[in-house]
Structures are given as structure tokens and as C-alpha cells.
Design a protein around this motif. Structure first.
Motif, mmCIF file in Angstrom:
data_model
loop_
_atom_site.group_PDB
_atom_site.id
_atom_site.type_symbol
_atom_site.label_atom_id
_atom_site.label_comp_id
_atom_site.label_asym_id
_atom_site.label_seq_id
_atom_site.Cartn_x
_atom_site.Cartn_y
_atom_site.Cartn_z
ATOM 1 N N VAL A 105 0.713 -0.886 0.143
ATOM 2 C CA VAL A 105 0.394 -0.216 -0.216
ATOM 3 C C VAL A 105 0.752 1.743 -0.282
ATOM 4 N N HIS A 106 1.438 2.252 -1.275
ATOM 5 C CA HIS A 106 2.336 2.785 -1.575
ATOM 6 C C HIS A 106 1.689 4.288 -1.054
ATOM 7 N N LYS A 107 0.098 4.930 -0.522
ATOM 8 C CA LYS A 107 0.056 6.026 -0.011
ATOM 9 C C LYS A 107 -0.846 6.280 0.485
ATOM 10 N N ILE A 108 -0.778 6.765 1.524
ATOM 11 C CA ILE A 108 -1.916 7.048 2.243
ATOM 12 C C ILE A 108 -2.518 8.536 2.455
ATOM 13 N N PHE A 109 -3.644 8.606 1.647
ATOM 14 C CA PHE A 109 -4.245 10.204 2.151
ATOM 15 C C PHE A 109 -5.325 10.426 3.081
ATOM 16 N N PRO A 110 -4.260 10.389 4.602
ATOM 17 C CA PRO A 110 -5.291 10.642 5.623
ATOM 18 C C PRO A 110 -7.252 10.954 5.617
ATOM 19 N N GLY A 111 -7.755 10.565 5.592
ATOM 20 C CA GLY A 111 -9.075 11.128 5.807
ATOM 21 C C GLY A 111 -10.197 10.877 4.168
ATOM 22 N N ARG A 112 -9.292 10.110 3.472
ATOM 23 C CA ARG A 112 -9.282 10.213 1.989
ATOM 24 C C ARG A 112 -10.173 8.395 1.429
ATOM 25 N N THR B 273 -20.166 6.936 -8.354
ATOM 26 C CA THR B 273 -19.392 8.190 -6.847
ATOM 27 C C THR B 273 -19.017 7.711 -6.017
ATOM 28 N N HIS B 274 -17.404 7.896 -5.514
ATOM 29 C CA HIS B 274 -17.114 7.982 -3.959
ATOM 30 C C HIS B 274 -17.731 8.427 -3.316
ATOM 31 N N SER B 275 -18.709 8.004 -2.588
ATOM 32 C CA SER B 275 -19.879 9.019 -2.074
ATOM 33 C C SER B 275 -19.852 8.482 -0.748
ATOM 34 N N ASN C 33 -3.530 -0.478 -16.349
ATOM 35 C CA ASN C 33 -4.182 -0.081 -15.240
ATOM 36 C C ASN C 33 -3.847 -1.102 -13.860
ATOM 37 N N VAL C 34 -3.673 -1.228 -13.533
ATOM 38 C CA VAL C 34 -3.626 -2.188 -11.923
ATOM 39 C C VAL C 34 -3.859 -1.257 -10.896
ATOM 40 N N GLU C 35 -3.570 -0.848 -10.886
ATOM 41 C CA GLU C 35 -3.862 0.061 -9.177
ATOM 42 C C GLU C 35 -4.633 1.039 -9.377
ATOM 43 N N PHE C 36 -5.928 0.298 -7.735
ATOM 44 C CA PHE C 36 -6.849 0.547 -6.913
ATOM 45 C C PHE C 36 -6.239 1.608 -6.275
ATOM 46 N N LEU C 37 -7.323 2.016 -5.736
ATOM 47 C CA LEU C 37 -8.251 2.286 -4.302
ATOM 48 C C LEU C 37 -8.999 2.334 -3.669
ATOM 49 N N ILE C 38 -9.359 2.293 -2.386
ATOM 50 C CA ILE C 38 -10.503 2.204 -1.832
ATOM 51 C C ILE C 38 -10.564 3.267 -0.411
ATOM 52 N N THR C 39 -11.165 4.353 -0.462
ATOM 53 C CA THR C 39 -11.633 4.852 0.107
ATOM 54 C C THR C 39 -12.203 4.861 1.412
ATOM 55 N N THR C 40 -11.261 5.927 2.416
ATOM 56 C CA THR C 40 -11.270 5.237 3.829
ATOM 57 C C THR C 40 -11.599 6.060 4.922
ATOM 58 N N GLY C 41 -12.800 7.648 4.063
ATOM 59 C CA GLY C 41 -13.896 7.772 5.028
ATOM 60 C C GLY C 41 -13.017 9.046 5.718
ATOM 61 N N PRO C 42 -13.675 9.886 6.803
ATOM 62 C CA PRO C 42 -15.474 9.593 6.974
ATOM 63 C C PRO C 42 -16.492 10.211 5.850
ATOM 64 N N GLY C 43 -15.727 10.893 5.326
ATOM 65 C CA GLY C 43 -16.444 10.840 3.951
ATOM 66 C C GLY C 43 -16.772 11.150 2.670
ATOM 67 N N ASP D 287 -14.143 14.575 -5.220
ATOM 68 C CA ASP D 287 -13.117 15.061 -6.535
ATOM 69 C C ASP D 287 -12.174 14.039 -7.249
ATOM 70 N N LEU D 288 -12.702 12.739 -6.665
ATOM 71 C CA LEU D 288 -12.086 11.145 -7.422
ATOM 72 C C LEU D 288 -13.199 10.902 -8.718
ATOM 73 N N ASP D 289 -14.175 11.121 -8.753
ATOM 74 C CA ASP D 289 -15.646 11.482 -8.924
ATOM 75 C C ASP D 289 -15.144 11.493 -10.564
ATOM 76 N N ASN D 290 -15.809 11.223 -11.688
ATOM 77 C CA ASN D 290 -15.611 10.915 -12.831
ATOM 78 C C ASN D 290 -13.782 10.853 -13.742
ATOM 79 N N LYS D 291 -13.302 10.757 -12.745
ATOM 80 C CA LYS D 291 -11.795 10.495 -13.047
ATOM 81 C C LYS D 291 -10.997 9.129 -12.993
ATOM 82 N N ASN D 292 -11.757 8.106 -11.923
ATOM 83 C CA ASN D 292 -11.478 6.910 -11.491
ATOM 84 C C ASN D 292 -12.969 6.249 -11.158
#
Length: 298
Positions: free
Chosen positions: A131-138, A174-176, A202-212, A216-221
Motif C-alpha cells: 500500500v504505497h500511499k495513504i491520503f488521511p481521511g480520504r 461515485t465515491h460517495s 491499469n492495475v493500481e486501485f484505491l479504497i476510500t477510507t472515509g469518514p466522508g 474530487d475522485l468522481d469522473n476520474k476513476n
């Protein structure tokens, strides 16, 4: 000399955040709209029905086990060391079960499953990758393409090219909320040399962590699944401290990029990198048996 007072449509003005994929989708939409005759007038009920988002059905279930490795960044590494050898005494974080939308995005789901089920001997698997990057709260990112000895992914040569990445229908979800599984295209592989490789997939993936949500990821992923179990593990990954540059470093980096200094991009590669190594220690498919039939009444 006559001047036109007709205002220029806002949608046709250049936008600083346009990408090549956005331009391709825009060109496809514009060409289609110009070549087709005017559409018939729809009733309000029909229009509302067509505007409704797709109803994804879970067709496949994938498990991923995540672990912490205390030895990955130690200085006494040798050239033959990798995650499997360095992290033999790792600490398990837990298992995450993902539900995938195979009917909605068949190519994306098929490629993702292939990367989970591939033989570990070919290094074409998510197993033992970082897991190479973590964006806190996102969200957090995993599955970066590159060198297996660095905890990155090497997709198999026969992995299908994902044509859904330029299909506007693939971006309808969406990433709702927390636990959204998405094919990462906006952040995908910062190294341009990797992207320009003919074997790039394209094999890189992301999982949203919340809380919200992450609008900004919509229509791009491409959203292709959801977390069914193990959201607590996702939250635990999101809480791992990461490297955050100071505001002064960010300003210097922006200035260097403005002047075309390639070192700016290399410096950004370590931003948001977890300070404790977290990786996918195992992954595979969960086969769900059909529920038994209800007993027939006499």
C-alpha cells in the motif's frame, strides 16, 4: 466591423485540470452529438428513469489480507530481499472482503481478479505488494505498477487492455462513502516512463477510507466494487502515519515543477507514503455457494 455578442459556452472554455482522458471523452461525446439526428422529446417519467444511476450487482467476491512489516526499511537489506523474505514476522491487520460489479464493468473486474489469482511465481499478483500511499481521511492506493522487488506490481503480458477507461459509462458510479473500490486513473503511476511502456496496464486501485465522500475522485476513476467486510481494517490502514511535507517544501516543489525540474516529480513520489510498511500479504477469490432451496410443502 461587426462583433458577435453571442457568449461562448462555458463548457467549451479550456480548463486547467483537463486530462488526455477527459479530452478523449469530450471529443467522443461531441462527435456523437453532431452526427446523430435530434433525439425525440422524452416524457418526464422516461427522462427521470434514464437519469437514474446504474444498479450494480455483486458478481464476485475477493479477499485481501493486509499486514504490517517492521523490517522493510531496515538498512541491512540485500539485493535478493523482497517483501516475502523481509516480512516473515509481520503483524496481521486483518482481512477485507470486496464485492465486485462484474456485470457493470466486466473488463475491469476480470483484470482485477486475474491480479488476485495469478501465480505468485510469476510476480503478476497483488500478493506481497505495498500500500504505497495513504491520503488521511480520504483513501489509500495499492497495486502500483513497477518492480516486484520494490513491492510493486508487474502485470502479466496477456492481461487485457482496459477499454473501459475511455468509456463514459464506466464513470457513472461515485465515491460517495467509505469502502468504495475504484480503479485509480487520476493518481495512477506518477512515473511517465512506466505509463509509456507498451506493457503498461491499469492495475493500481484505491479504497476510500472515509469518514466522508471523495467527490474530487468522481469522473476520474472507475468504481468497480465495494467493501463487504473488514471496513475496520480499512480504517486501521487509514490511521497509519504518513510522510507529509511542510508548506515551504511544497512551495519549492511547485516552483521547481514550474521551471521544468524533473526532480520535483521524484520528490513527490514519497509524499503521503506510510511511515510503517503496510502490504497485501495474501489475496484470492471467495466462492459463495448457492443458498439451499426452501423445503416444499406437502
Amino acid at each position: 466591423m461587426a462583433f458577435s455578442l453571442t457568449p461562448t459556452p462555458t463548457s467549451l472554455l479550456p480548463h486547467p485540470n483537463l486530462t488526455r482522458r477527459s479530452l478523449l471523452l469530450l471529443a467522443t461525446t461531441t462527435t456523437t452529438s453532431l452526427s446523430l439526428p435530434p433525439a425525440p422529446t422524452l416524457s418526464a417519467t422516461t427522462a427521470t428513469t434514464r437519469r437514474q444511476p446504474p444498479n450494480p450487482t455483486i458478481t464476485d467476491r475477493i479477499f485481501m489480507d493486509f499486514s504490517l512489516c517492521p523490517n522493510y526499511f531496515l538498512p541491512n537489506r540485500t539485493l535478493g530481499d523482497n517483501l516475502s523474505t523481509l516480512c516473515s514476522d509481520s503483524t496481521p491487520l486483518g482481512r477485507v472482503i470486496l464485492g465486485l460489479y462484474g456485470n457493470l464493468l466486466p473488463v475491469t473486474v476480470s483484470n482485477f481478479k486475474s491480479m488476485c489469482l495469478a501465480s505468485n511465481s510469476t510476480a503478476s499478483t497483488y500478493k506481497n505488494t505495498l500500500v504505497h500511499k495513504i491520503f488521511p481521511g480520504r483513501y489509500f492506493l495499492a497495486g502500483r505498477q513497477g518492480r516486484p522487488d520494490k513491492g510493486e506490481v508487474r502485470p502479466p503480458h496477456d492481461l487485457a487492455r482496459n477499454t473501459e477507461t475511455v468509456d463514459s459509462k464506466a464513470f457513472s458510479l461515485t465515491h460517495s462513502r467509505p469502502g468504495v473500490v475504484s480503479l485509480s486513473l487520476s493518481e495512477n503511476d506518477d512515473d511517465e516512463d512506466i505509463k509509456l511502456d507498451p506493457g503498461y496496464r491499469n492495475v493500481e486501485f484505491l479504497i476510500t477510507t472515509g469518514p466522508g465522500p471523495c467527490p474530487d475522485l468522481d469522473n476520474k476513476n472507475i468504481v468497480f466494487g465495494t467493501v463487504l467486510e473488514g471496513l475496520d481494517v480499512v480504517t486501521a490502514i487509514a490511521s497509519i502515519p504518513t510522510y507529509q511535507p511542510s508548506e515551504r517544501i511544497r512551495q519549492f516543489n511547485d516552483l521547481a515543477e514550474f521551471f521544468g525540474d524533473e526532480r520535483a516529480q521524484n520528490a513527490r513520489a514519497i509524499w503521503n507514503r506510510p511511515l510503517t510498511t503496510v502490504y497485501i500479504s495474501d489475496c484470492g477469490e471467495l466462492k459463495v455457494t448457492q443458498p439451499p432451496l426452501s423445503p416444499s410443502l406437502p
